[in-house]
Structure formats: C-alpha cells, structure tokens
Write a protein that holds these residues in place. Structure first.
Motif, PDB file in Angstrom:
ATOM      1  N   ARG A   1       2.099   2.012  -3.587  1.00 23.27           N
ATOM      2  CA  ARG A   1       1.546   2.459  -4.449  1.00 23.27           C
ATOM      3  C   ARG A   1       1.529   3.904  -4.401  1.00 23.27           C
ATOM      4  O   ARG A   1       1.276   4.747  -5.093  1.00 23.27           O
ATOM      5  N   ARG A   2       1.367   4.453  -3.221  1.00 20.80           N
ATOM      6  CA  ARG A   2       1.677   5.719  -2.741  1.00 20.80           C
ATOM      7  C   ARG A   2       2.611   6.654  -3.206  1.00 20.80           C
ATOM      8  O   ARG A   2       2.918   7.742  -3.139  1.00 20.80           O
TER       9      ARG A   2
ATOM     10  N   PHE B   1       8.107  11.790   2.654  1.00 23.40           N
ATOM     11  CA  PHE B   1       7.330  10.740   2.379  1.00 23.40           C
ATOM     12  C   PHE B   1       7.560   9.489   3.192  1.00 23.40           C
ATOM     13  O   PHE B   1       6.590   9.079   4.024  1.00 23.40           O
TER      14      PHE B   1
ATOM     15  N   GLU C   1       4.811   8.244   6.232  1.00 27.62           N
ATOM     16  CA  GLU C   1       4.176   6.740   5.736  1.00 27.62           C
ATOM     17  C   GLU C   1       4.632   5.918   6.850  1.00 27.62           C
ATOM     18  O   GLU C   1       3.968   4.874   6.910  1.00 27.62           O
TER      19      GLU C   1
ATOM     20  N   ALA D   1       0.920  -1.152  -0.153  1.00 30.30           N
ATOM     21  CA  ALA D   1      -0.092   0.026  -0.025  1.00 30.30           C
ATOM     22  C   ALA D   1       0.886   1.316   0.091  1.00 30.30           C
ATOM     23  O   ALA D   1       0.598   2.190  -0.822  1.00 30.30           O
ATOM     24  N   VAL D   2       1.900   1.186   0.751  1.00 23.09           N
ATOM     25  CA  VAL D   2       2.892   2.443   0.787  1.00 23.09           C
ATOM     26  C   VAL D   2       3.735   2.578  -0.530  1.00 23.09           C
ATOM     27  O   VAL D   2       3.677   3.657  -1.162  1.00 23.09           O
TER      28      VAL D   2
ATOM     29  N   ASN E   1      -0.150   3.758   7.754  1.00 22.00           N
ATOM     30  CA  ASN E   1      -1.516   3.612   7.237  1.00 22.00           C
ATOM     31  C   ASN E   1      -1.437   2.436   6.359  1.00 22.00           C
ATOM     32  O   ASN E   1      -1.465   2.686   4.921  1.00 22.00           O
TER      33      ASN E   1
ATOM     34  N   SER F   1       4.320   8.888  -6.872  1.00 24.39           N
ATOM     35  CA  SER F   1       4.065  10.276  -7.455  1.00 24.39           C
ATOM     36  C   SER F   1       5.435  10.789  -6.506  1.00 24.39           C
ATOM     37  O   SER F   1       5.693  12.185  -7.014  1.00 24.39           O
TER      38      SER F   1
END
Length: 411
Positions: free
Chosen positions: A101-102, A117, A121, A98-99, A410, A105
């Motif tokens: 994917r974020r 970041f 995260e 999940a991390v 997260n 960018s």
C-alpha cells in the motif's frame, strides 16, 4: 507455476533434475563463498510475529545490514518494480500487504526511489537452515524456464504427441512405501480400493489406457522430447497453426516420483559426460526407436490446463498467482519461505566453459513460485524466461548460493 517441474537439479535446469554431475568449478568458484561480513550496529529490529508469519520452522534468521549483501549497490533494479508490483496484486500476508500500500506512490521508472523505498521498508536477514552444521547458510541455486512449442488442437500429422489434461479417475492417495500419491479406484476381491495411478511405462504399454487419456488431451505436439521438457518445466507456450498461442499450466500429476531421464542416459551408458537439453534432443534424434524406453524411465506424468493466451510476453503464472518475471522470480519451498517475500540472492552466473572463472550473480528476487524438488530453507530455482535461450541458460545453472529474506520493518 504450481507445477511439478521436478527440478532442474542438473545441468538441464529442471530438465534433468539430478541428472549428471556438473563440471568441477575452478578454485575461484562460489562453491567457496566468502563468509558473510559481521553486521554493523545496530541490527535491524523486526517483530518476531512478522518473521514467524513469513518464514517456516526450519529457518533460522541471522540479522544483517545492507552492506552485508554481496553486490547490493550494483543491482540495476531492472524488472524489480514489475516483479514487486505483481507481488502486490496477489493475496499476501498482512505485513507485505501493508508495504504494498505504501509503495503505490513510488515511480515505476525511478530505480533510485525504488531502492530507497526497499531500504526504508525492509531489513535483510540471512536465511540459514537449522540442523545442518557447517553448511547451514549455503544451498543449491538452479534455474527453470518456459518452453515455446508447436502443436495443434486436433490430432493431425505431425502433431501426434498428446498433452493430457487431468483425468477424471485420478484421486488422492496416501503414499505407501512406493511413494506414489496419485490413485485410482478399483475393485479388488469384491472391495473398492485405491491403487497407485498408472505409471508412464504402464500407460505406454497399454493402448486402452492411452485411448482413455487421449480423451482428455488439451493439445497435440510434434515432438515427444518437447513433451518431456514441458512436463519437467510444468508450463509452456504452444504456437498453433492458426497463429494463436496456447498457454499450458500445471494441473497435477499421476503421483509417481520423478526420475531423471538424463540420469538414465548416464546410468545405461548411452551418454557419457555432461547432460544438457541439447544433448538429450540430439540423442533422441539419433535413436528414435529408444525414445519410448527413455521416456518410460521417468514414471511421473504431468497433466495440464490450457487456455488461449492473448499476451504471451507476460510470463507464466506462478504459484503465487501472478505472472513470473524473468531473472526476478524464484521458486522456493513455501514451507520455509512465504510466497511474495523479497529475497536477496547471491550465487554465480550459469556455467560457461569459455569463461575463465564463474561470475557472480547477485540480485533482488521475489518468491513467486514453487517446485516439488525445491525443498529446504536455502534453496531456490530462478526463472530465466521464455524460449530456447532461456532454456539453455536454465540448463547450465547449478551453483551453491546464499539467500537473505527482506522482512518488513513497519508491518
């Protein structure tokens, strides 16, 4: 590299695992690491399920803050994003995926954004080992590397030292008191039994065994000592006469426990003092008739896969299945720390007798590999790179250190 690499437990980085006692560090050595500062409120909250999925039952996690990580602001993040994005190319636990994917960018050339970041995260948790009073937060940090050798696909002088692929008759075996996990099927008193696979000494003394294994040769090297270093590291590059490069990766072992040839040199009185890769090589050159005896002191034989490599600069493939990044990839005990997990490593630079005192080595690394001698919660092997310089660096690296797992906040 999914390799044996039975540890660089000595001054030879994996070359001589547990071979010799390292030089006594001066008083300012990180053997007396300062205690971790008390965390400042509030402690980061990481869901219990995330911690359980990314660390093993022998690990205790102590909550920390970024300010508790020695040298965190000073890490220049060179190579961090490369190693992290390589992580993201592997099959990861869902919380790390999940991390990833974020992270898509985040600019690859912006260390400030990358640091921001990571801080947003992840949360740092100090790794401690349960059941080790007074030493649960410290462990051994060593180094390993990828050797560059010279060889040929055909047996032609001076390329006469075989590197074997996995033999067809090697089968798993439940280790007994001998600790041997590799087996071979044999008929004993009219019954099929699984016996220990041949040790190195047995192979060296039996031309028929050698001939059988030679049928599985993946490359021929020009040095028995280079073949030894290759087996200890578990992977390597081989320059062929054609100019092509062959990449060797770990395929398996004969199942015998690793024994350090450096330890053998010391115990037999052939060498005194510190053992390094250069000292082993020099001793072998001066005593060629005794090299087989030295090699036989280590009963373990490592078998390899081989493939032509069009990108020798990419780094060897670790157990996570991604190329390793020099000074940013570590081997861990995957029973304690999940592969792919970011880790803050705090230890010291490789030993240098010319330095007045050990210098700190604090950096963000990624658990991307394993090693058979890398066991326990606070234990890591830092990949130092490819070639002789990286080998010398790895061979001098053996210090106590501390580790912090960076767990997703997260998931």
């Amino acid at each position: 590299m999914g390799r044996v690499r039975t540890a660089l437990l000595c001054l030879l980085g994996l070359v001589l695992a547990s071979c010799a006692t390292p030089p006594a560090p001066p008083p300012s050595s990180p053997t007396t690491l300062p205690p971790t500062s008390a965390p400042t409120a509030p402690w980061p909250a990481t869901p219990p399920g995330t911690a359980a999925a990314l660390t093993g039952p022998g690990v205790r996690l102590q909550p920390a803050q970024w300010a508790d990580l020695p040298g965190w602001p000073q890490d220049d993040f060179s190579g961090v994003w490369q190693a992290f994005r390589r992580d993201c190319g592997a099959r990861l636990p869902s919380a790390l995926a999940a991390v990833c994917r974020r992270a898509a960018s985040v600019p690859a050339d912006d260390p400030q954004s990358q640091r921001a970041f990571i801080e947003a995260e992840f949360a740092p948790w100090q790794i401690t080992a349960s059941g080790k009073p007074d030493q649960e937060d410290k462990g051994l940090i060593t180094g390993y590397y990828e050797p560059v050798l010279h060889g040929s696909l055909t047996r032609i002088w001076p390329y006469v030292v075989p590197v074997w692929g996995l033999p067809a008759d090697l089968v798993p075996r439940a280790p007994g008191a001998d600790g041997v996990s590799g087996g071979r099927v044999a008929w004993v008193d009219g019954q099929q039994r699984v016996l220990p696979y041949w040790s190195r000494a047995q192979i060296q003394s039996d031309p028929a065994l050698q001939a059988a294994l030679d049928r599985h040769t993946v490359v021929w090297l020009d040095s028995a000592v280079d073949a030894l270093f290759l087996q200890v590291q578990g992977s390597g590059l081989v320059r062929l006469p054609s100019g092509q490069t062959l990449r060797l990766s770990y395929a398996g072992t004969n199942g015998w426990p690793y024994k350090s040839v450096g330890r053998w040199l010391l115990d037999t009185g052939r060498v005194n003092g510190t053992i390094t890769m250069s000292i082993i090589r020099a001793w072998a050159q001066m005593h060629p008739a005794e090299v087989p005896e030295m090699l036989a002191a280590n009963p373990r034989v490592v078998f390899f896969n081989a493939a032509l490599d069009t990108d020798p600069q990419r780094g060897p493939i670790g157990a996570l299945g991604v190329p390793l990044t020099a000074m940013r990839s570590i081997a861990v005990d995957k029973r304690a720390i999940a592969l792919g997990l970011p880790v803050w490593l705090s230890t010291a630079q490789p030993y240098d007798s010319r330095a007045p005192a050990p210098q700190p080595l604090n950096r963000l690394v990624f658990a991307q590999d394993v090693g058979s001698a890398i066991t326990g919660a606070v234990r890591a092997d830092l990949f130092t790179g490819t070639g002789d310089a990286a080998g010398e660096l790895a061979g001098r690296m053996q210090w106590p250190g501390r580790m912090w797992a960076l767990l997703p906040v997260n998931p």
